[in-house]
Every structure is written in structure tokens, then in C-alpha cells.
Design a protein around this motif. Structure first.
Motif, PDB file in Angstrom:
ATOM      1  N   TYR A  13      -5.903  -7.811  23.526  1.00  0.00           N
ATOM      2  CA  TYR A  13      -5.153  -8.827  22.786  1.00  0.00           C
ATOM      3  C   TYR A  13      -5.603  -8.769  21.325  1.00  0.00           C
ATOM      4  CZ  TYR A  13      -3.490 -13.294  21.034  1.00  0.00           C
ATOM      5  OH  TYR A  13      -2.872 -14.248  20.282  1.00  0.00           O
ATOM      6  N   PHE A  28      -3.060 -24.799  16.836  1.00  0.00           N
ATOM      7  CA  PHE A  28      -3.894 -23.599  16.830  1.00  0.00           C
ATOM      8  C   PHE A  28      -4.310 -23.282  15.409  1.00  0.00           C
ATOM      9  CE2 PHE A  28      -1.786 -22.913  20.903  1.00  0.00           C
ATOM     10  CZ  PHE A  28      -2.913 -22.718  21.677  1.00  0.00           C
ATOM     11  N   TYR A  63      -1.245  -6.626  23.340  1.00  0.00           N
ATOM     12  CA  TYR A  63      -0.419  -7.779  23.002  1.00  0.00           C
ATOM     13  C   TYR A  63      -0.871  -8.301  21.648  1.00  0.00           C
ATOM     14  CZ  TYR A  63       2.431 -11.935  23.850  1.00  0.00           C
ATOM     15  OH  TYR A  63       3.389 -12.909  23.786  1.00  0.00           O
ATOM     16  N   GLU A  99       4.485 -10.318  18.932  1.00  0.00           N
ATOM     17  CA  GLU A  99       5.206 -11.573  18.763  1.00  0.00           C
ATOM     18  C   GLU A  99       5.880 -11.578  17.405  1.00  0.00           C
ATOM     19  OE1 GLU A  99       2.524 -14.706  21.410  1.00  0.00           O
ATOM     20  OE2 GLU A  99       2.417 -14.802  19.229  1.00  0.00           O
ATOM     21  N   ASP A 163      11.175 -17.215  23.477  1.00  0.00           N
ATOM     22  CA  ASP A 163      10.499 -18.483  23.776  1.00  0.00           C
ATOM     23  C   ASP A 163      11.466 -19.620  23.480  1.00  0.00           C
ATOM     24  OD1 ASP A 163       8.215 -17.091  24.223  1.00  0.00           O
ATOM     25  OD2 ASP A 163       7.113 -17.862  22.484  1.00  0.00           O
ATOM     26  N   TYR A 194       8.748 -23.578  27.244  1.00  0.00           N
ATOM     27  CA  TYR A 194       7.596 -24.460  27.168  1.00  0.00           C
ATOM     28  C   TYR A 194       8.026 -25.869  26.878  1.00  0.00           C
ATOM     29  CZ  TYR A 194       5.262 -20.043  26.608  1.00  0.00           C
ATOM     30  OH  TYR A 194       4.824 -18.779  26.800  1.00  0.00           O
ATOM     31  N   SER A 307       5.986 -21.372  33.500  1.00  0.00           N
ATOM     32  CA  SER A 307       6.827 -21.383  32.309  1.00  0.00           C
ATOM     33  C   SER A 307       7.546 -20.062  32.036  1.00  0.00           C
ATOM     34  CB  SER A 307       5.970 -21.733  31.084  1.00  0.00           C
ATOM     35  OG  SER A 307       5.283 -22.931  31.302  1.00  0.00           O
ATOM     36  N   TYR A 322      -3.747 -12.514  32.925  1.00  0.00           N
ATOM     37  CA  TYR A 322      -4.510 -13.755  32.731  1.00  0.00           C
ATOM     38  C   TYR A 322      -4.498 -14.584  34.002  1.00  0.00           C
ATOM     39  CZ  TYR A 322      -4.159 -12.964  27.651  1.00  0.00           C
ATOM     40  OH  TYR A 322      -4.245 -12.440  26.401  1.00  0.00           O
ATOM     41  N   TRP A 323      -3.321 -14.677  34.602  1.00  0.00           N
ATOM     42  CA  TRP A 323      -3.198 -15.551  35.780  1.00  0.00           C
ATOM     43  C   TRP A 323      -3.823 -14.908  37.010  1.00  0.00           C
ATOM     44  CZ3 TRP A 323       2.266 -15.067  33.662  1.00  0.00           C
ATOM     45  CH2 TRP A 323       2.388 -15.836  32.498  1.00  0.00           C
ATOM     46  N   TYR A 328     -10.003  -8.728  30.159  1.00  0.00           N
ATOM     47  CA  TYR A 328      -9.293  -8.353  28.937  1.00  0.00           C
ATOM     48  C   TYR A 328     -10.246  -8.505  27.775  1.00  0.00           C
ATOM     49  CZ  TYR A 328      -8.847 -13.439  28.967  1.00  0.00           C
ATOM     50  OH  TYR A 328      -9.121 -14.769  29.065  1.00  0.00           O
ATOM     51  N   HIS A 336      -9.964 -14.514  22.517  1.00  0.00           N
ATOM     52  CA  HIS A 336     -10.796 -14.681  23.713  1.00  0.00           C
ATOM     53  C   HIS A 336     -10.914 -13.377  24.474  1.00  0.00           C
ATOM     54  CE1 HIS A 336     -10.610 -19.134  23.656  1.00  0.00           C
ATOM     55  NE2 HIS A 336      -9.530 -18.856  22.926  1.00  0.00           N
ATOM     56  N   ARG A 343     -16.596 -15.427  29.926  1.00  0.00           N
ATOM     57  CA  ARG A 343     -15.492 -15.723  29.023  1.00  0.00           C
ATOM     58  C   ARG A 343     -16.075 -16.017  27.645  1.00  0.00           C
ATOM     59  NH1 ARG A 343     -10.648 -15.685  31.409  1.00  0.00           N
ATOM     60  NH2 ARG A 343     -10.558 -16.144  33.643  1.00  0.00           N
ATOM     61  N   LEU A 382      -5.261 -20.913  38.190  1.00  0.00           N
ATOM     62  CA  LEU A 382      -4.497 -19.817  37.578  1.00  0.00           C
ATOM     63  C   LEU A 382      -3.488 -19.233  38.562  1.00  0.00           C
ATOM     64  CD1 LEU A 382      -7.295 -18.089  35.483  1.00  0.00           C
ATOM     65  CD2 LEU A 382      -5.281 -19.304  34.620  1.00  0.00           C
TER      66      LEU A 382
END
Lengths: 475, 595
Positions: A13, A28, A63, A99, A163, A194, A307, A322-323, A328, A336, A343, A382
Motif C-alpha cells: 500500500y 484523515f 494500491y 485512487e 465510490d 459508504y 460496503s 485486509y479482511w 501487507y 499501516h 500491526r 474482519l
């Protein structure tokens, strides 16, 4: 540190913490875009990638998120990807997502990222209603969004996600219907929806709490030619230098970086107040969500996470990880990572991020070794996010912990994973028992060995998850 | 020997400087050096220091060489400073021959000044007025003297001006103790007669009893008898506190000290009881003994049922040191197993509850405090109801405890305070000016009405200037009804209360409304009703929880999401599961918030 090559993370990431303008709901960390800061930042990213290159095996996903990665100038993108290719090998089916904000997309930008190997875009459209976009403080209009999708399709990218946001102050059900059907007409492969989460310390929160009319943004927000997307002639750049940006420069007179503040909302003046608007009623929000699930299903999109929706074969590999609690590595300010049951998090402070990396230090500010209980909680909350749920029969989750125990044996932490195993086994036996009542009440269901949230349970999933924690006796 | 002894107490309103003065006396007489002094030695319990009050009495022997060249033994008997403990105060005062009446020169006479001064006068004590805090800019010693003269009727012409904080007047106070307070009367040759004014449990020595010897002598080996409880024991040690514990050979008439005699429980050493010779008992015990009964009750339940045993053990341990509270196991349909506990008053209740949670690491749920009601059944049997849920359907008569409350206030606040007393079903008994600008009123009030918000409202109506004290005067018949609260159709017994009929409708409405605000949304609708008998008088509902989901979970910040869920779970820890409904602690105390 010695690492077993078998279990290195292969997901990366990259965080780009710059925005043209901060959205009113966003809490953020990000700062106003400034080209020279961005360039310094890319240099620092290069450093971090270099320092972490031995952690990786062949990359399966990259990503690039933000902030607004798409506002980076072409040369920055090029530099970044050269660095990636210099230091890592890419798997043949690699998913590379960037993105993008519709207000920052133009043909040359799309050409550039395509030529660098980007094969998936995530477009932050949020809404096809201009009033809602204004309330959210987005820099683009509904028309910009449609136009940007036309551009990316014309340039040959068909794998893109959009999104969309519901629960926006002033949003009516008709407007939401329109936004999702307009989105589907653009035929994205993937859609994320979302609910607007009202975070404290955001301008939107303060406005809604103060119970005053919402002032509108002073600045004209329709960007027909984004000022930051310099074409090959370099005119854009010159133009940008000539006309000062609409927010304070994060660089002071001596060239030092200062943390500029976003001018979030214009001071209220005559005619600048919209009607008093408030958050949609809870029932309306649920109706929006349920409508989206049904509508997307009717259009062939699978609801695969709370979502997220995708056409078959187009689920986001990076986010699925992630889920699924895969490992990563994140690079960039505030990024992160999850490696070896730990983590960790980088500093969000861009100055410190850059300074540390200039001195060859990884600017990590937090590092949490998960306890067996933490791990079990993560597995539950998760995996229940995915509509597939938790596999309770084949104990696929134990496989995750087994994988991890392979590395951990290397750093003499095997006892931790032994206890995780036993913790899980113990609780695995009880998970059926723990969930029984919630299943009877219709919040959870078990099908073919998978425990998952029902439509009734999904909207109160926090409560359901906390109840499961309680019943499993994990604190 | 006894002629060189002086037994005295310090009496004062809270915060008027009693403990600081005690410290100065200890320091001045060399009982402790300045370096040894931790501030306010006598208040040894942490809680006492935090709350600035004395809960348990103590006694310290001070040695003082007076102007006349003689050495004197001054026994300082400390007294609790709160109305909840007035019986203990009275027993301490009964052990003295004189008292220092300490009044803050900037505050003047307050309710407890008066209450304690009257108690001292009842025991024929020589009272030495001490005007304290004269160093404060707002001090008005002359006005304070006049107030004492007006309110209590004692001569203040030679009151001592002092500042315990600055050490001003300490020597004058010590000299006055020697000169004015009479030496104790008594006869060493008569049978032993010693008054118990305090006792507590010590892990190593068992029960330590503090006594004032009136007649006779007591020493190790003597067989003693406690006249009220009729227990017979053999003394293993006697001694004094200096303030360190020091064994001595004997305690004779006029002296103050401790006795250890192998007693295991404070319930056997009732405050106010008389110790005498087992073989040659005194004819009469010391006067004034009362078997004091708790006046305020509440249910204490562990929030997690597995802590029941721990709670029982903790109550047992606390009871070792405090015989003035009691507890009985009780079962609530709503709350499961717990204890109905009785206390001397609200402060006493708070202290016990806080100690249970702090010292024994328990998470407790308490029901709203209630008074004890006297119910005469149709057959003439009398029941004492300490738990509103247990009030029988049918009865002949119900009576509630009444108190006489003495309230002091600057005259500016008289209007709202009289209104408050009226609202609380009070009857005015007296109205007196103390000097030009202070007023004393006496009201008879149901104890039930002053339990809840009375004191807080009194303080806020008077900007903190009013003070109050009260005394139990007996049970009186009242028109009372039981108000039940139903949640989703089920009576929650722990929420039942007994209220005056005229207020029942109002309370029912207010209470359901408060509960609606307090009860969090659950997975289903929660209906809250108030009922008198079978009649529903109000209804509120808490809508079902419809939406509680983390919308977004990517970008890798998994820890933040986990902590969010943990916080949510943490919030549930103090909830009590009643049927399928989770009720927070506040729900059980909601009635306290109803005006």
C-alpha cells in the motif's frame, strides 16, 4: 531480520497524503498539495521502499491511496513506478490500483498511469448530485465525474471502481437512486458504497452540531481543466506557478515545509447559505443501503463485503487481503503494515516522515504485537465483514495462524502462536454455541459451514460482533 | 493522678479546621515532630483524607507541661464530622469532660457547629470557643463570637483567636484546656466502669476497643464483661496511643486508652456499651447506650454474577471494622443475587460502596437508596420494609421515618429554601434569627425526602452557604404508595419505589422519561411503563437499534477498528442484563434525578 521467503507479504500500500482541498467530512491526515513538497515526499517514499524491499517477495497487488494520488504530476508517478520496478518483481496477474479524484483526471494523466502498468482505478465519485458534492466539499461536479469515466474508458481502462456515499446531509432517496443508477450506467467493475460517518473535528460535524445553516463553498468547484495536470508542453505547470493556489502554500519563504491549513469553508456571506440541512433519518439511511444491495444485485454485482460490490471476477484483491487478515506492507505517511503478527503504523506527520527517511530511519510510530485474543477478535470482525463469513467447519482460520506461526518460530515467539492455536481451538468449538441465539434471532446465519451476518444483522454488525465477543468470553 | 488528666474533643463544622488544629496540638506537645507529621495524622484512612472528613474516632494521649510547672496528660478524642455518625459523636463526647468548639472566622456558625455544640452541652462538657482561621482576609472574629453567643448561648468574651494553619493560638488553647476543663471524676476503688467509644479490627491483635474509664481499673489478665452484649472476655493488653500504640500496665479511672481481649468481631463491641468487672460488675452501665439501627438502605449487586462470593467476602471484611452497617442476602428477579445493605446515612453508604469497589476491586450496581418503612399488617403484625419491592399488597398502615432538620443560612436565601422544605413535605417547627443576617429554621421532614437531592439543592439554592443537620424523631403515618416500573411488560423489582401518593403521578412520568434517556437502544424496542398497582400511569419507549455498523474498513488501519469495538464492549461491562435488556447503573439511580 531473517525472513522465510515463503511467507513474505506480497501486497503493498502506498499512501499519498495530499489533497487539493480537504473534504468537509474527512478526518484523515492530509495536507494541501504543493508540488515541491510532493517531490520531496516521493523521494522519501523511494527511501522507505528501498529500506523495506527485503521484506517483499513478488508483488501481487499495489494500491496507491490517499489523499488524492491522482493529483501527483506525471513525473512523480514515473519516479514512483521506476522505483517499484527497480526494487521489486511483479507477479504476472498483479493488481495495480490508483485512487483518483474525478476533478484531477485528464487524458494525459490516464495515459501516463496506463503506461506505468496501472490496471485498475478507484474513482471517488461519491455522488451524482451537485448539492451533495458541495456539502461534502468535493472539488468536482457530477458532470466532471461522468466526463472522467468517459476519459478513462476511452483510454482503455475498463477495470475501475467507483465510490458512492449515502447518508449525506440533505440527501433524498431519489437522489441516491439516481446516483447508483447513474454509476451502474457507467459500467464499473466494482462499486463501494459508504455511509457518511460523521467524525468529530471535521467541519461537517461542527456545522451539523452547531445547528446552523450549512454555508456553501465560495470557490467555484467545477474544474474543466485541472490546474495540476500539466500537459507535455509544460504549460500547465507554468500556469500553476503564475496563479497562486487557492489555499496557503505549505512552504514558507525559506523553502521549509509548514503544515498548511486547508481553507475548509468560506466565511458565510450574503447568499451563501443553503437551506438548513441535516443528516438523513436513520430509517432512510437503512433504506438507501438496502436499496443499493438489491439494485446492484439486479445489475449483476455481487455484494461481497459490507460496503463493496463487484462483477464476478472483479473483487478487489488488495482489500480482500485486509479482511482475510493477510499480511501487507504500507509505505508513506500514516501508512499501516501487518507483518508477523505485528500491526504497525508510520507517522502521519509529513515533515517527520521526510526527515526520518532522509536519515535512513523508518518512521514507525506504533507497533502492536497482537495477542491471541486480539487475533481472535480480528478474525471475527474482519471475516464477518465479508458476506461469505467465517468458515467454521474447515477451520480455515487456523491456517492463517499456522502460516504466521511458521515465521514466528524464526523469531522465537512460537509460544505466542501455540497459545493462539489453543485459544482458537477452544473458541472455535464454542463459536457455534456463542452464535446460536443470534442465529435464532435472525442476525446471523450458518450455511454450508460458514457463519455470516444476515441482512438484518449486517446493519447492526457492531452490536452483533460485540455480542459474539461477549459470548465467546473474550475481553 | 486523675487531677492531671484532661479529656477533651474538638468539635467543628466540616472544613472549619478541626484536623489541622489536632495536628498542631500533636506537634506542639511533641507527640510527633514536624517531620513525622503527615498532614492530618488522625484522618488515617485515604477516603477520610480525600473527603476531608473523619469517619472513625481516634484517641491520642498528649503530654503537656503547663505554665504552673505541672505535667498534664491531655487525651484528645477525635470525633467523626458528619451527621451520619452522630451517635458515634455522642459517645465520644460522653468520654470527655470538655470540648474545643472550633468555628471558622470567615464562615461563622454552621449547622454542625450547633449540632455538636448542643451535644457537648447535653453531656455537660466545658466548652472552649476557638475562633479559627483568623489569618484569612475575610475573617471576622467579632461577628463570629456574636454568632456563637446568639446561637449557642455561651460566653465568648475570652474565646481564643487562632489559626491552626499558621500555628497561632496553639499555646493559649493548651493552657485553656488545662485551666478550664475539669479533671475527670471517678473512683479507682469502685468496680470497673469503662465506656466503649470506638472499636475496630486489627489483623494481628483482633478487636481493639477504645475506652474511657470512669471507675475502677483495668489491666491484662482481668476478666471483663460487656454489659449490653453480655460477653465475658479476658484482657490481654491495655495501652494508649501517643499516637503510636503503646502498651501500659493499667488504665485507671479518668484515663483513656485501648483494651485488647481476644474479641473477634466488632458486632460484639457495640459503641456506647459499658465494660465492667465480670466478677464484680458495676450496678449501672454508663448512660446513653443505644443499639443504633441503619436508616438508609440499598441493594448492592455485582454487575457480573460470578463476583457474588467476592462481594460477600468484602462485605464481611468491611463489617469487621464497622458494626454500623449491615447486610442481608437478597434476590432480585431483575438483578439476581446480591445484598440489601443498611447504612447510617447517605454518606456512610457512599463510603462503603466506594471502599468495596476500590479496596476489593468489585464492579457494583446499587439500587436507589430507600428508607425503612414500618408497615402494620391487617393482623396487627409489624413489618419493617427495607426494600420497596417487598411492600405487601395489603396492609393496615404504613409509616415512614421523620427527622427534624436544622438548617442555617444567610437571610438572603430564606425564600427558596423554605419553598424547598415545603416541597419536601416539611412542617416548620421554628424560625430564629442568629445575629442580623443569619437564620436558623427547624423543619420536620420525611427522611425519604431529604435522602435524594435535598442537600444538593439546598447547597445550590444558597450558593453553598446553607448548612444542615438532622436527627431522627420517629415513624409517622403517611399516604404512601408503591410505584412499579415495568420494562417490556415485566416489573423490574429493583426499580420499585415507595412514594407519597400526591407525588406518584409526577414521579412516574418523570421517571419513565429519565429512563428513556438513560436506556440505550437495544436490538428491539424497549417499552418503559410506570404503574401504581395495576394502573399504568405513564409510558415511554426506546426505539430499537437500527444501525450500528463500521461503514469502511480498509487502508489497513485494523487496530483502530478493533479498539472501536472494544470500547463498545467496555461500555457494556457496567450494564446489567435484566431479562434480555441491558440496563446501565444510571437506570437504577434515575429516581434520584427526579425532582
Amino acid at each position: 531480520m531473517e525472513q522465510s521467503p515463503l511467507f513474505m507479504p506480497n501486497l503493498l500500500y502506498i499512501h499519498i497524503p495530499f489533497c487539493i482541498q480537504k473534504c468537509t467530512y474527512c478526518d484523515f491526515f492530509s495536507m494541501p498539495y504543493d508540488e515541491s513538497v510532493a517531490k520531496t515526499y516521493i523521494d522519501a517514499l523511494y527511501q522507505e521502499l528501498y529500506l523495506k524491499k527485503d521484506f517483499y517477495t513478488t508483488l501481487k497487488t499495489i494500491y496507491t491511496g490517499g489523499g488524492t494520488p491522482s493529483l501527483l504530476p506525471d513525473e512523480c508517478f514515473k519516479q514512483l513506478f521506476i522505483c517499484l520496478k527497480d526494487n521489486f518483481s511483479f507477479s504476472s496477474d498483479i493488481e495495480i490500483t490508483v485512487e483518483a479524484n474525478p476533478g484531477t483526471i485528464n487524458e494525459s494523466k490516464i495515459n501516463t498511469v496506463l503506461s506505468l502498468g496501472v490496471n485498475r482505478l478507484s474513482i471517488g465519485i461519491q455522488s451524482f448530485n451537485n448539492d451533495e458534492l458541495k456539502t461534502l466539499g468535493r472539488i468536482h461536479s457530477s458532470e466532471d465525474a461522468s466526463r472522467s469515466i468517459e476519459i478513462i474508458k476511452k483510454e482503455g481502462i475498463n477495470n475501475f471502481s467507483v465510490d458512492l456515499m449515502y447518508g449525506v446531509p440533505g440527501q433524498a432517496i431519489e437522489s441516491w437512486h439516481n446516483s447508483i443508477s447513474t454509476a451502474v450506467e457507467l459500467s464499473p467493475t466494482h462499486i463501494s458504497t459508504y455511509e457518511l460517518t460523521l467524525e468529530e473535528n471535521t467541519p461537517l460535524y461542527k456545522l451539523l452540531k452547531s445547528n446552523k445553516p450549512v454555508p456553501q463553498h465560495k470557490r467555484e468547484i467545477s474544474y474543466t481543466s485541472p490546474p495540476l495536470m500539466g500537459g507535455d508542453k509544460g504549460e500547465g505547470e507554468n500556469e500553476y506557478k503564475k496563479s497562486p493556489p487557492p489555499y496557503p502554500s505549505p512552504i514558507d519563504g525559506d523553502g521549509n515545509i509548514i503544515n498548511g491549513k486547508f481553507p475548509t469553508l468560506a466565511k458565510g456571506g450574503k447568499g451563501e447559505f443553503a437551506n438548513k440541512i441535516k443528516l438523513p433519518d436513520e430509517e432512510l439511511i437503512i433504506e438507501m443501503y438496502n436499496h443499493a444491495i438489491d439494485y446492484f444485485a439486479s445489475c449483476g454485482y455481487e455484494h461481497y463485503e459490507i460496503s463493496n460490490f463487484a462483477l464476478p471476477g472483479f473483487r478487489c484483491v488488495h482489500n480482500l487481503n485486509y479482511w482475510d487478515r493477510g499480511e501487507y506492507i504500507g509505505v508513506g505517511a500514516g501508512a499501516h503494515s501487518f507483518i508477523n503478527g505485528i500491526r504497525s503504523k508510520n507517522t502521519e506527520d509529513i515533515n517527520r516522515y521526510i526527515q526520518d527517511l532522509n536519515s535512513g530511519i523508518i518512521p514507525e510510530i506504533e507497533s502492536i504485537k497482537l495477542t491471541p485474543t486480539d487475533t481472535l477478535k480480528e478474525i471475527i470482525f474482519l471475516k464477518l465483514r465479508k458476506t461469505e463469513g467465517i468458515n467454521i467447519n474447515t477451520l480455515s482460520d487456523i491456517t492463517v495462524s499456522r502460516n504466521q506461526s511458521c515465521h514466528s518460530a524464526l523469531d522465537a515467539e512460537s509460544s505466542f502462536f501455540t497459545s493462539l492455536d489453543s485459544c482458537f481451538r477452544r473458541n472455535d468449538i464454542n463459536i457455534l454455541q456463542a452464535s446460536r441465539e443470534l442465529v435464532d434471532e435472525g442476525y446471523l446465519e450458518i450455511e454450508r459451514g460458514y457463519l455470516r451476518l444476515t441482512r438484518k444483522g449486517i446493519v447492526i454488525s457492531n452490536t452483533i460482533i460485540v455480542k459474539l465477543f461477549e459470548r465467546l468470553g473474550i475481553d | 493522678m486523675a487531677k492531671n488528666i484532661r479529656n477533651f474533643s474538638i468539635i467543628a463544622h466540616i472544613d472549619h479546621g478541626k484536623s489541622t488544629l489536632a495536628d498542631r496540638l500533636l506537634e506542639y506537645t511533641g507527640a510527633l515532630s514536624a517531620r513525622e507529621m503527615t498532614e492530618q495524622v488522625l484522618d488515617s484512612m485515604d477516603l477520610e483524607r480525600e473527603r476531608g472528613i473523619t469517619i472513625k474516632a481516634h484517641a491520642v494521649r498528649l503530654l503537656y507541661k503547663a505554665d504552673d510547672g505541672n505535667n498534664y496528660i491531655l487525651n484528645l478524642i477525635d470525633t467523626p464530622g458528619h451527621v451520619d455518625f452522630s451517635y458515634e459523636v455522642s459517645r465520644s463526647l460522653a468520654s470527655c469532660d470538655g470540648a474545643l468548639l472550633v468555628v471558622d472566622a470567615s464562615q461563622g456558625v454552621e449547622a454542625q457547629t450547633l449540632a455538636n455544640a448542643y451535644l457537648a452541652l447535653e453531656h455537660n462538657l466545658e466548652i472552649i470557643p476557638v475562633i479559627n482561621k483568623i489569618d484569612l482576609p475575610s475573617a471576622d472574629p467579632e461577628k463570629t463570637k456574636r454568632q456563637i453567643e446568639d446561637a449557642i448561648g455561651i460566653d465568648c468574651s475570652d474565646a481564643i483567636l487562632a489559626s491552626a494553619k499558621e500555628g497561632i493560638g496553639t499555646r493559649e488553647i493548651l493552657d485553656a484546656i488545662v485551666k478550664k476543663i475539669p479533671s475527670p471524676a471517678g473512683d479507682d476503688n469502685k468496680p470497673l466502669k469503662a465506656l466503649i467509644f470506638d472499636s475496630w479490627f486489627d489483623n494481628y491483635q483482633g478487636i481493639i476497643i477504645l475506652v474511657r474509664v470512669f471507675d475502677g481499673k483495668v489491666m491484662a489478665g482481668k476478666k471483663i464483661k460487656l454489659m449490653a452484649t453480655e460477653g465475658v472476655y479476658e484482657v490481654s493488653q491495655v495501652g494508649i496511643f501517643s499516637p503510636k500504640m503503646e502498651p501500659i500496665s493499667e488504665l485507671s479511672s479518668g484515663e483513656v486508652g485501648y483494651i485488647i481481649s481476644g474479641i473477634k468481631s466488632v458486632t460484639d463491641t457495640k459503641i456506647g456499651d459499658t465494660i465492667t468487672d465480670a466478677d464484680n460488675p458495676a450496678q449501672e452501665p454508663c448512660p446513653g447506650y443505644k443499639d443504633i439501627k441503619p436508616m438508609v438502605f440499598c441493594g448492592l449487586y455485582p454487575t457480573q454474577s460470578h463476583q457474588y462470593e467476592n462481594l460477600r467476602d468484602a462485605l464481611n471484611k468491611l463489617r469487621l471494622n464497622d458494626s454500623s452497617f449491615n447486610y442481608e442476602p437478597e434476590t432480585s428477579l431483575a438483578l439476581g443475587s446480591g445484598f440489601r445493605c443498611g447504612f447510617l446515612g447517605l454518606l456512610h453508604m457512599e463510603i462503603i460502596k466506594e471502599r468495596l469497589e476500590r479496596e476489593f476491586d468489585l464492579s457494583l450496581l446499587s439500587t436507589a437508596p430507600t428508607v425503612v418503612y414500618r408497615v402494620t399488617k391487617t393482623g396487627g403484625d409489624i413489618l419493617y420494609i427495607e426494600n420497596p419491592a417487598l411492600l405487601p399488597e395489603k396492609y393496615e398502615m404504613i409509616e415512614e421515618p421523620f427527622v427534624v432538620a436544622t438548617i442555617f443560612m444567610p437571610k438572603d436565601f430564606i425564600g427558596p429554601i423554605l419553598d424547598l422544605c415545603q416541597e419536601k413535605r416539611g412542617f416548620q417547627k421554628s424560625f430564629t434569627f442568629i445575629g442580623k443576617d443569619r437564620i436558623k429554621v427547624e423543619y420536620e421532614l420525611p427522611l425519604n425526602e431529604i435522602l435524594w437531592d435535598f442537600y444538593d439543592r439546598l447547597k445550590s439554592l444558597s450558593k453553598g452557604y446553607a448548612s444542615m443537620d438532622y436527627d431522627f424523631i420517629g415513624f409517622r403515618e403517611s399516604n404512601l404508595v408503591k410505584l412499579n416500573i415495568l420494562i417490556n411488560g415485566e416489573v423490574v423489582d429493583a426499580l420499585s419505589l415507595i412514594v407519597h401518593k400526591d407525588k406518584a403521578y409526577y414521579k412516574g412520568r418523570e421517571l419513565t422519561e429519565k429512563l428513556r434517556e438513560i436506556i440505550q437502544r437495544q436490538m428491539f424496542e424497549v417499552v418503559i411503563q410506570a404503574a401504581i398497582g395495576n394502573k399504568i400511569i405513564s409510558r415511554e419507549s426506546v426505539r430499537a437499534l437500527r444501525k450500528d455498523v463500521i461503514a469502511k474498513c480498509y487502508g489497513g488501519d485494523i487496530t483502530r477498528k478493533r479498539k472501536l469495538l472494544e470500547k463498545q464492549k467496555e461500555g457494556k461491562k457496567r450494564m446489567k442484563q435484566v431479562g434480555k435488556i441491558e440496563l446501565p447503573q444510571e437506570a437504577f439511580l434515575a429516581v434520584l434525578k427526579v425532582k
